[in-house]
Design an enzyme around this catalytic site. Structure first.
Site, PDB file in Angstrom:
ATOM      1  CE1 TYR A   1     -18.377 -26.676  47.331  1.00  0.00           C
ATOM      2  CE2 TYR A   1     -18.059 -24.990  45.772  1.00  0.00           C
ATOM      3  CZ  TYR A   1     -18.844 -26.443  46.724  1.00  0.00           C
ATOM      4  OH  TYR A   1     -20.249 -26.614  46.110  1.00  0.00           O
TER       5      TYR A   1
ATOM      6  NE  ARG B   1     -17.251 -15.520  50.040  1.00  0.00           N
ATOM      7  CZ  ARG B   1     -17.931 -16.378  49.633  1.00  0.00           C
ATOM      8  NH1 ARG B   1     -18.084 -17.314  48.625  1.00  0.00           N
ATOM      9  NH2 ARG B   1     -18.410 -16.634  50.455  1.00  0.00           N
TER      10      ARG B   1
ATOM     11  CB  THR C   1     -29.943 -15.995  50.399  1.00  0.00           C
ATOM     12  OG1 THR C   1     -29.745 -17.514  50.144  1.00  0.00           O
ATOM     13  CG2 THR C   1     -29.378 -15.599  48.825  1.00  0.00           C
TER      14      THR C   1
ATOM     15  CD  GLN D   1     -16.653 -26.366  53.711  1.00  0.00           C
ATOM     16  OE1 GLN D   1     -17.413 -25.690  54.165  1.00  0.00           O
ATOM     17  NE2 GLN D   1     -15.260 -25.803  53.074  1.00  0.00           N
TER      18      GLN D   1
ATOM     19  CD  GLU E   1     -16.276 -20.476  43.990  1.00  0.00           C
ATOM     20  OE1 GLU E   1     -17.717 -19.940  43.925  1.00  0.00           O
ATOM     21  OE2 GLU E   1     -15.449 -19.768  44.198  1.00  0.00           O
TER      22      GLU E   1
ATOM     23  CD  GLN F   1     -30.095 -25.005  50.133  1.00  0.00           C
ATOM     24  OE1 GLN F   1     -31.276 -24.177  50.637  1.00  0.00           O
ATOM     25  NE2 GLN F   1     -29.954 -24.704  49.195  1.00  0.00           N
TER      26      GLN F   1
ATOM     27  CB  SER G   1     -20.283 -26.060  42.150  1.00  0.00           C
ATOM     28  OG  SER G   1     -20.725 -24.586  43.065  1.00  0.00           O
TER      29      SER G   1
HETATM   30  P1  NAP Z   1     -25.192 -28.101  52.072  1.00  0.00           P
HETATM   31  O1  NAP Z   1     -26.800 -27.853  52.691  1.00  0.00           O
HETATM   32  O2  NAP Z   1     -23.835 -27.555  53.158  1.00  0.00           O
HETATM   33  O3  NAP Z   1     -25.129 -29.784  52.852  1.00  0.00           O
HETATM   34  C1  NAP Z   1     -24.209 -30.554  52.949  1.00  0.00           C
HETATM   35  C2  NAP Z   1     -24.287 -31.768  52.801  1.00  0.00           C
HETATM   36  O4  NAP Z   1     -23.237 -32.672  53.282  1.00  0.00           O
HETATM   37  C3  NAP Z   1     -24.223 -31.403  54.742  1.00  0.00           C
HETATM   38  O5  NAP Z   1     -25.586 -32.853  55.085  1.00  0.00           O
HETATM   39  C4  NAP Z   1     -23.120 -31.754  55.361  1.00  0.00           C
HETATM   40  O6  NAP Z   1     -23.651 -32.619  57.208  1.00  0.00           O
HETATM   41  C5  NAP Z   1     -22.809 -33.161  54.804  1.00  0.00           C
HETATM   42  N1  NAP Z   1     -21.836 -33.677  54.629  1.00  0.00           N
HETATM   43  C6  NAP Z   1     -20.715 -32.832  54.677  1.00  0.00           C
HETATM   44  N2  NAP Z   1     -19.020 -33.717  54.555  1.00  0.00           N
HETATM   45  C7  NAP Z   1     -19.728 -34.661  54.588  1.00  0.00           C
HETATM   46  C8  NAP Z   1     -18.605 -36.446  54.847  1.00  0.00           C
HETATM   47  N3  NAP Z   1     -17.565 -36.134  55.265  1.00  0.00           N
HETATM   48  N4  NAP Z   1     -19.394 -37.074  55.104  1.00  0.00           N
HETATM   49  C9  NAP Z   1     -20.677 -37.266  54.975  1.00  0.00           C
HETATM   50  N5  NAP Z   1     -21.332 -36.141  54.991  1.00  0.00           N
HETATM   51  C10 NAP Z   1     -20.926 -34.770  54.750  1.00  0.00           C
HETATM   52  O7  NAP Z   1     -25.103 -27.841  51.154  1.00  0.00           O
HETATM   53  P2  NAP Z   1     -26.578 -28.239  49.873  1.00  0.00           P
HETATM   54  O8  NAP Z   1     -26.604 -26.568  50.301  1.00  0.00           O
HETATM   55  O9  NAP Z   1     -27.543 -28.703  50.719  1.00  0.00           O
HETATM   56  O10 NAP Z   1     -25.820 -28.730  49.046  1.00  0.00           O
HETATM   57  C11 NAP Z   1     -25.388 -30.023  48.321  1.00  0.00           C
HETATM   58  C12 NAP Z   1     -24.536 -30.236  47.430  1.00  0.00           C
HETATM   59  O11 NAP Z   1     -24.744 -29.429  46.454  1.00  0.00           O
HETATM   60  C13 NAP Z   1     -23.117 -29.908  47.957  1.00  0.00           C
HETATM   61  O12 NAP Z   1     -22.199 -30.884  47.385  1.00  0.00           O
HETATM   62  C14 NAP Z   1     -22.517 -28.733  47.004  1.00  0.00           C
HETATM   63  O13 NAP Z   1     -21.448 -28.706  47.326  1.00  0.00           O
HETATM   64  C15 NAP Z   1     -23.382 -28.490  46.111  1.00  0.00           C
HETATM   65  N6  NAP Z   1     -23.907 -27.896  45.565  1.00  0.00           N
HETATM   66  C16 NAP Z   1     -24.290 -26.667  46.284  1.00  0.00           C
HETATM   67  C17 NAP Z   1     -25.148 -24.765  45.944  1.00  0.00           C
HETATM   68  C18 NAP Z   1     -26.028 -24.824  46.663  1.00  0.00           C
HETATM   69  O14 NAP Z   1     -25.703 -23.396  46.197  1.00  0.00           O
HETATM   70  N7  NAP Z   1     -26.590 -24.992  47.582  1.00  0.00           N
HETATM   71  C19 NAP Z   1     -24.812 -24.968  44.249  1.00  0.00           C
HETATM   72  C20 NAP Z   1     -24.044 -26.260  43.766  1.00  0.00           C
HETATM   73  C21 NAP Z   1     -23.460 -27.353  44.470  1.00  0.00           C
HETATM   74  P3  NAP Z   1     -23.815 -32.414  58.387  1.00  0.00           P
HETATM   75  O15 NAP Z   1     -24.739 -31.497  57.981  1.00  0.00           O
HETATM   76  O16 NAP Z   1     -23.849 -32.954  59.250  1.00  0.00           O
HETATM   77  O17 NAP Z   1     -22.168 -31.511  58.018  1.00  0.00           O
HETATM   78  O1  G4F Z   2     -23.810 -17.313  49.752  1.00  0.00           O
HETATM   79  P1  G4F Z   2     -22.374 -17.557  49.575  1.00  0.00           P
HETATM   80  O2  G4F Z   2     -21.544 -18.197  50.829  1.00  0.00           O
HETATM   81  O3  G4F Z   2     -22.509 -18.113  48.030  1.00  0.00           O
HETATM   82  P2  G4F Z   2     -21.263 -18.588  46.736  1.00  0.00           P
HETATM   83  O4  G4F Z   2     -20.085 -18.376  48.024  1.00  0.00           O
HETATM   84  O5  G4F Z   2     -21.881 -18.090  45.519  1.00  0.00           O
HETATM   85  O6  G4F Z   2     -21.237 -20.381  47.306  1.00  0.00           O
HETATM   86  C1  G4F Z   2     -22.014 -21.086  47.095  1.00  0.00           C
HETATM   87  O7  G4F Z   2     -22.623 -21.428  46.164  1.00  0.00           O
HETATM   88  C2  G4F Z   2     -21.993 -22.718  44.884  1.00  0.00           C
HETATM   89  C3  G4F Z   2     -22.727 -21.781  43.523  1.00  0.00           C
HETATM   90  O8  G4F Z   2     -21.760 -21.489  42.863  1.00  0.00           O
HETATM   91  C4  G4F Z   2     -22.141 -23.111  45.961  1.00  0.00           C
HETATM   92  F1  G4F Z   2     -21.282 -24.142  44.530  1.00  0.00           F
HETATM   93  C5  G4F Z   2     -21.358 -23.452  47.221  1.00  0.00           C
HETATM   94  O9  G4F Z   2     -21.471 -24.266  47.706  1.00  0.00           O
HETATM   95  C6  G4F Z   2     -22.395 -22.328  48.113  1.00  0.00           C
HETATM   96  O10 G4F Z   2     -23.750 -22.739  48.118  1.00  0.00           O
HETATM   97  O11 G4F Z   2     -21.654 -15.923  48.714  1.00  0.00           O
HETATM   98  C7  G4F Z   2     -22.219 -15.366  47.382  1.00  0.00           C
HETATM   99  C8  G4F Z   2     -22.131 -14.328  47.411  1.00  0.00           C
HETATM  100  C9  G4F Z   2     -19.935 -14.770  47.617  1.00  0.00           C
HETATM  101  O12 G4F Z   2     -19.843 -13.156  46.571  1.00  0.00           O
HETATM  102  C10 G4F Z   2     -19.951 -13.506  48.801  1.00  0.00           C
HETATM  103  O13 G4F Z   2     -18.855 -12.875  48.861  1.00  0.00           O
HETATM  104  O14 G4F Z   2     -22.199 -13.000  48.530  1.00  0.00           O
HETATM  105  C11 G4F Z   2     -20.590 -12.587  49.066  1.00  0.00           C
HETATM  106  N1  G4F Z   2     -21.123 -11.851  50.551  1.00  0.00           N
HETATM  107  C12 G4F Z   2     -20.997 -11.412  50.877  1.00  0.00           C
HETATM  108  N2  G4F Z   2     -21.117 -10.926  51.821  1.00  0.00           N
HETATM  109  C13 G4F Z   2     -21.117 -12.903  51.875  1.00  0.00           C
HETATM  110  C14 G4F Z   2     -21.796 -12.428  52.159  1.00  0.00           C
HETATM  111  N3  G4F Z   2     -20.892 -14.500  51.563  1.00  0.00           N
HETATM  112  C15 G4F Z   2     -21.802 -15.034  52.317  1.00  0.00           C
HETATM  113  N4  G4F Z   2     -21.110 -16.441  52.749  1.00  0.00           N
HETATM  114  N5  G4F Z   2     -21.368 -13.736  54.137  1.00  0.00           N
HETATM  115  C16 G4F Z   2     -21.418 -12.845  53.816  1.00  0.00           C
HETATM  116  O15 G4F Z   2     -21.336 -12.154  54.926  1.00  0.00           O
END
Ligand code: NAP
Ligand code: G4F
Length: 326
Positions: A154, A283, A195, A86, A130, A13, A128
Site C-alpha cells: 500500500y 504484518r 481504532t 484499496q 504510510e 469514511q 498518506s
Molecule cells: P476507505 O474508507 O477505505 O474508502 C476507500 C474508498 O475507495 C471506498 O469508497 C471504496 O469503495 C473506494 N474504492 C476502492 N477501490 C476503488 C476503485 N478501484 N474504484 C473506485 N473506487 C474505489 O478509506 P478512507 O479512510 O476514507 O481514506 C480515503 C483515502 O485517503 C484513501 O485513498 C486512503 O488510502 C487515504 N488515506 C487514508 C487515511 C486514513 O487514516 N483514513 C490516511 C491517509 C490516507 P468500496 O467501499 O465500494 O470498496
Molecule cells: O488501523 P491500522 O490498520 O492503520 P494503518 O496501518 O496505520 O493504516 C491507516 O493509516 C494510514 C496512514 O498512516 C493510511 F494511509 C491507511 O490507508 C490506513 O487508513 O493499523 C494501525 C496500527 C498498525 O501498526 C497495526 O499493526 O495498529 C496495529 N494493529 C494491531 N492490531 C492492528 C491490529 N491493526 C489492525 N488493522 N488490526 C489489528 O487487529
C-alpha cells in the site's frame, strides 16, 4: 451558483464526511461508486444524503478509464478529490497487485483523464503518512521533506501516486495538491482498522455481546486525528492560491496499547482480562511509529483540528454502545 466537485471513494469514511462538508458549503457533489453485488451495503455511509438534489452518484471505477472519462465529461467538476483506494495496509500484503493497480495506477488513470478533459480543474490526491515507512526526522516527527521509504505494498502504491501527481503538476502545469494525511478515524471507520475495532469490541464486551479482543502488534504508535477535521484540510488545500503538498497531523501519538487501555477505561473494564494477540493480525513488515509535523499546513492554511484523541475515542466507543442498545 455553487461550485461542482467530484469525489472518488465517496462511500468511504472520508468521502462521506467530505460530501457532507461540501454540500453544506453549497457545492454540487458528484461521487463515483464501484459496482458491488449488494448495493445497500455500499452506500450506508451516505444514505442520509441520498435525497439531496446536490448529490449525484455514478458507477465508475479507477481501473476503468472510460468510466472516469464519462463522469468527468458529465459532471464538469471544478474540484476533484481522489480518495478511492484499496486503503487497508495489512490486506495490501494479501492483494499487492490489486493494491498497486487501484491505489497507484488508478490515480494515473484519473490524472490522465483530467489532463485530457478538464485540465483547469483542481485535483486533491489522498497521500498518506504510510509513505514515510520507518523514516523519522531527528526530532521524532515526519514532515513534507522526510524521505519516503515505504514498508507495505500500500505504501509503495501511494508513493507512486504521490510522485506521478507531482510529475503531472510540473509537466503540465496542473493544479494538483497532495495531502499527506496521518491516520484519521471516526465512527464511520471500517471496523477492521485498529481504532474502530477496539472501540467496537470494548462496547460489545461491556454489553455482554463478546468476551475477547484479538489484536496484532500493540507496540506500534500512530498519530490519530478525526476524519471530520481532515476533510476540511483537503478542502482548504484546494482553496489555496498555489498547488502544493501538505502534511496533516495532530502532532500527538499514542501506542495501540494506550488506545486499548483508553477505550476499556471508558467502559470501566480491565483490558488484561479480554485482550490477546494473534499472528494473523501481524504484518510481514511493520511501520513502527508515526508522528506528524503539520506546521506548514497550520501556518499557510490556518488549519486547526477541533477533536483530540480523547474526544474522538469517547465519540467512537459511545457510538457503538448506542448502536447495540438501540
Ligand atoms: P476507505 O474508507 O477505505 O474508502 C476507500 C474508498 O475507495 C471506498 O469508497 C471504496 O469503495 C473506494 N474504492 C476502492 N477501490 C476503488 C476503485 N478501484 N474504484 C473506485 N473506487 C474505489 O478509506 P478512507 O479512510 O476514507 O481514506 C480515503 C483515502 O485517503 C484513501 O485513498 C486512503 O488510502 C487515504 N488515506 C487514508 C487515511 C486514513 O487514516 N483514513 C490516511 C491517509 C490516507 P468500496 O467501499 O465500494 O470498496
Ligand atoms: O488501523 P491500522 O490498520 O492503520 P494503518 O496501518 O496505520 O493504516 C491507516 O493509516 C494510514 C496512514 O498512516 C493510511 F494511509 C491507511 O490507508 C490506513 O487508513 O493499523 C494501525 C496500527 C498498525 O501498526 C497495526 O499493526 O495498529 C496495529 N494493529 C494491531 N492490531 C492492528 C491490529 N491493526 C489492525 N488493522 N488490526 C489489528 O487487529
Amino acid at each position: 451558483m455553487g461550485k461542482t466537485a467530484l469525489i472518488t471513494g465517496i462511500n468511504g469514511q472520508d468521502g462521506s464526511y467530505l460530501a457532507e462538508f461540501l454540500i453544506n458549503k453549497g457545492y454540487t457533489v458528484w461521487g463515483i461508486l464501484k459496482r458491488n453485488s449488494v448495493a445497500e451495503n455500499q452506500t450506508f455511509r451516505i444514505d442520509h444524503l441520498r435525497n439531496t438534489p446536490q448529490l449525484q452518484l455514478e458507477y465508475a471505477d479507477l481501473l476503468d478509464m472510460a468510466s472516469l472519462v464519462r463522469v468527468l465529461q458529465k459532471s464538469k467538476a471544478e474540484e476533484i478529490y481522489n480518495l478511492a483506494a484499496q486503503s487497508h495496509v495489512r490486506i495490501s500484503f494479501d492483494q499487492p497487485i490489486y493494491t498497486a493497480q487501484s491505489t497507484g495506477i488508478g490515480t494515473l488513470n484519473l490524472l490522465e483523464a483530467v489532463r485530457l478533459i478538464c485540465p483547469e480543474a483542481k485535483f486533491y490526491q489522498a497521500s498518506s503518512s504510510e509513505m514515510f515507512g520507518n523514516n523519522i526526522d531527528a526530532d521524532g516527527f515526519q514532515r513534507e521533506n522526510t524521505p519516503m521509504n515505504p514498508v507495505s505494498p500500500y505504501g509503495c502504491a501511494k508513493v507512486f501516486a504521490y510522485n506521478i501527481c507531482r510529475n503531472y503538476r510540473n509537466s503540465y502545469n496542473l493544479f494538483i495538491s497532495n495531502g499527506i494525511l496521518f491516520n484519521h478515524e471516526s465512527p464511520r471507520r471500517g471496523s477492521n482498522f485498529v481504532t474502530n475495532k477496539v472501540a467496537k469490541e470494548a462496547a460489545r464486551i461491556k454489553l455482554g455481546l463478546s468476551d475477547k479482543l484479538v489484536l496484532g502488534n500493540t507496540q506500534a504508535t500512530r498519530d490519530w486525528g478525526h476524519a471530520k477535521d481532515y476533510v476540511e484540510a483537503m478542502w482548504m488545500m484546494l482553496q489555496h492560491d498555489k498547488a502544493d503538498d501538505f502534511v496533516c497531523a495532530t502532532g500527538v501519538s499514542h501506542s495501540v496499547q494506550y488506545l486499548v487501555d483508553y477505550c476499556f477505561k471508558i467502559v470501566d473494564l480491565d483490558p488484561a482480562q479480554y485482550v490477546s494477540s494473534a499472528a494473523r493480525y501481524m504484518r510481514p513488515e511493520e511501520l513502527h511509529d508515526l508522528k506528524g509535523d503539520s506546521s506548514k499546513m497550520r501556518s499557510t492554511l490556518n488549519w486547526q483540528p477541533a477533536y483530540t484523541f480523547e474526544s474522538m475515542m469517547e465519540e467512537m466507543v459511545h457510538y457503538w454502545l448506542d448502536f447495540y442498545t438501540k
